[in-house]
Design a protein around this motif. Structure first.
Motif: not given
Length: 628
Positions: A44-46, A48, A51-52, A55, A377, A380, A390, A392, A394
């Motif tokens: 899921g890091f890619d 994330y 998305k970040a 943002e 990051l 995270r 985990p 969030d 960001s």
């Protein structure tokens, strides 16, 4: 604002169009391959990261992770330039900013291993001419103090930021910088002390700091993308970006060669992975130990305690203490000790973090200025590697309002609310234009273009000035990295401006070169040469003030008065003036200079006068403005 609506920029390369949609698609489809044998990316890091980046309105970034002596991940995301087609990859070069401090501390450690320096050497033992405002501190300040932010000196960033001074001249001017707190009394971030540390390294090594870190670290570790100067960056380079007038826009690379030991190293994720492997191996490159483990440990040992305010404790509840070691921040996180350094240079934000007990290193490089995305990051990834649930980061950091642009706007509104309405300046706007000088900061000038005043340094416009109240003006800095402030002009009893008082920086005295009494105003003359008439003011090489008065022009010969003012850099002790006859042709005037040499002054299309001085091997340049 909506990042999908960012307007095109002439620096953006191919134009934006549907660029952010392209970023999203590319981030999903063009993730660069990992090195052979490296671990798979975190689940899921890619997604994330994608998305970040949206943002935080960040065009591109790169990530490096080192675990157990091996590179676990090195990858690029997004684009080098907003609207461009070139992707960020592991070798893309970014400005690392203050991550450079870890290299300067390591350079000292390398000299200690070579028995050429010690942490507690006095600075004056390596730099005999080093002088600070307090003679006691001059005698007693140690290399350890330079590297741990406890000098008691204020930041004084204008001493290096867009200044004409090299490292040696910056250090010479430190004698005029008054302390803001007691020596060794507490933490006070100070880039200039790392410049001093870099010069001490150079003195002990017998070569420049740049050459020493390249020979000691870059080449042995195979850091081929890494350099200490903007002059060395090549094609695979990220473009800096900053929020300007509410929009994320590409900006030019900032030249910080004059403080490179504090913040001038440029590098890639691939190269920083090698640096983290070296650091996590306690300063060893394979079988060869370049540093002593005891000195590596000393760099990560708290030297100066940092108070943790309530807001930070609330934002980072798993961190109980903070301190600064030698070139590293030191704190705890979820029961582990970490050492890290962030870096922020115009248009770039970065962070490098080590968890020595876990043999874990994380580096994040981004091409968006003044951003907390590298922190988000990093935490995270720390949570993922330390087995925490985990979080969030960001969203959490954004929610806490850690966007410096928004904070700057709020500070501006607060300041403007203090304006006293209904007041007028004492003089017409043009009368405030002129040359100003501080013995600490050097030149800082005010220009008038017929409509508005600007604060300038050399060829750079630093701020736009607008009337605030009385003889105080609001300085709206062009670069968002500099805090807006007030500029107050002092008027003497003759009705002339005698000084400029700049908030947070102090007094700049008027520095107009002396002109003879009773100087006649320029008269009517040849229509072809009349544009040269008047009083022109400027600085040779952005430092030494001088004036050229073109009194009259007859038959292609000008009657001029040349005046010059004091400037320690040029060794001129007193101001003076002299009259000359100077030939004029095609709006270019050639004048003899005091002490020999000649200068040519050519009228430019923008209304300025460009001067070039030659005297044997000596060369100077000057851009001059007509005095009102």
């Amino acid at each position: 604002m909506n990042f999908n609506k960012i307007s095109p920029s002439p620096l953006a390369g191919e134009g934006w169009g549907g660029g952010w949609r392209l970023v999203r698609i590319t981030l999903l489809l063009l993730l660069l391959a990992l090195p052979a044998g490296a671990a798979e990316p975190l689940d899921g890091f890619d997604g994330y990261v994608e998305k970040a980046m949206a943002e935080w309105e960040t065009p591109g970034l790169s990530v490096a992770i080192v675990r157990d002596g091996k590179v676990a991940m090195v990858k690029g995301y997004g684009f080098r330039t907003l609207g461009g087609g070139a992707l960020v990859d592991p070798a893309t070069v970014f400005a690392t900013g203050s991550i450079s401090k870890t290299f300067t501390a390591a350079a000292v450690a390398a000299l200690i291993a070579q028995d050429r320096m010690r942490w507690d050497d006095r600075v004056i033992d390596h730099l005999p001419g080093f002088r600070l405002f307090d003679p006691y501190v001059t005698r007693e300040i140690r290399i350890r103090d330079l590297l741990s932010h406890r000098s008691g000196l204020p930041p004084a960033e204008m001493l290096w930021y867009y200044s004409p001074f090299d490292r040696r001249e910056i250090l010479r001017r430190l004698q005029y910088l008054e302390p803001e707190s007691g020596f060794r009394s507490g933490f006070g971030y100070q880039n200039l002390m790392f410049v001093a540390a870099g010069e001490a390294v150079a003195a002990a090594a017998g070569m420049s700091w740049d050459s020493f870190v390249a020979a000691t670290f870059f080449r042995p570790l195979g850091m081929s993308d890494t350099s200490t100067s903007v002059a060395a960056i090549g094609g695979n380079t990220a473009t800096p970006h900053a929020r300007i007038d509410g929009e994320i826009q590409p900006i030019a690379w900032l030249n910080v060669d004059n403080i490179a030991p504090a913040g001038g190293i440029n590098s890639s994720a691939a190269d920083l992975a090698k640096w983290m492997q070296f650091e996590l191996a306690d300063g060893a490159d394979g079988e060869e130990a370049l540093l002593r483990p005891v000195d590596v440990a000393e760099m990560r040992t708290p030297q100066t305690v940092i108070r943790v305010p309530a807001a930070r404790r609330e934002a980072f509840p798993h961190t109980l203490f903070r301190a600064y070691g030698l070139g590293w921040y030191v704190e705890d996180y979820r029961g582990r000790r970490i050492a890290y350094h962030s870096g922020r240079i115009d248009g770039m934000s970065s962070r490098l973090t080590l968890v020595p007990e876990q043999r874990l290193g994380i580096a994040i490089l981004t091409n968006r200025g003044r951003s907390s995305l590298p922190d988000a990051l990093t935490y995270r990834l720390l949570d993922a590697y330390l087995g925490a649930e985990p979080h969030d980061w960001s969203g959490a950091l954004l929610k806490r309002g850690m966007d410096p642009y928004e904070q700057r706007e709020e500070d501006r509104r607060t300041l403007l609310a203090q304006r006293i309405a209904g007041t007028q300046p004492t003089l017409p706007s043009a009368r405030y234009a002129g040359l100003y000088e501080s013995r600490l900061y050097g030149p800082l000038d005010v220009a008038f273009d017929g409509k508005a005043l600007t604060l300038t340094r050399g060829a750079e416009v630093l701020a736009r000035l607008s009337h605030f109240h009385y003889d105080t003006f609001f300085a709206d800095f062009v670069n968002p990295a500099l805090r807006d402030r007030l500029a107050r002009f002092e008027i003497d009893h003759h009705g002339r401006v005698s000084a400029l008082e700049l908030e947070y920086e102090g007094r700049f005295d008027a520095a107009a070169p002396p002109l003879p009494n009773g100087l006649a105003p320029p008269g009517e003359t040849d229509a072809a040469s009349g544009k040269l008439l008047g009083i022109w003011s400027g600085r040779w090489n952005g430092v030494q003030p001088h004036s050229l008065v073109v009194e009259r022009i007859e038959n292609g010969v000008a009657s001029v008065v040349y005046a010059w003012g004091p400037a320690p850099v040029w060794g001129v002790d007193e101001g003076g003036w002299q009259r000359e006859q100077a030939p004029v042709k095609d709006n270019t005037l050639t004048a003899a200079m005091p002490g020999g040499g000649t200068a040519t002054y050519s009228l430019q299309p923008n209304g300025t006068l460009f001067g070039q001085y030659r005297d044997g091997g000596r060369r100077r340049q000057s851009s001059m403005r007509r005095a009102p």
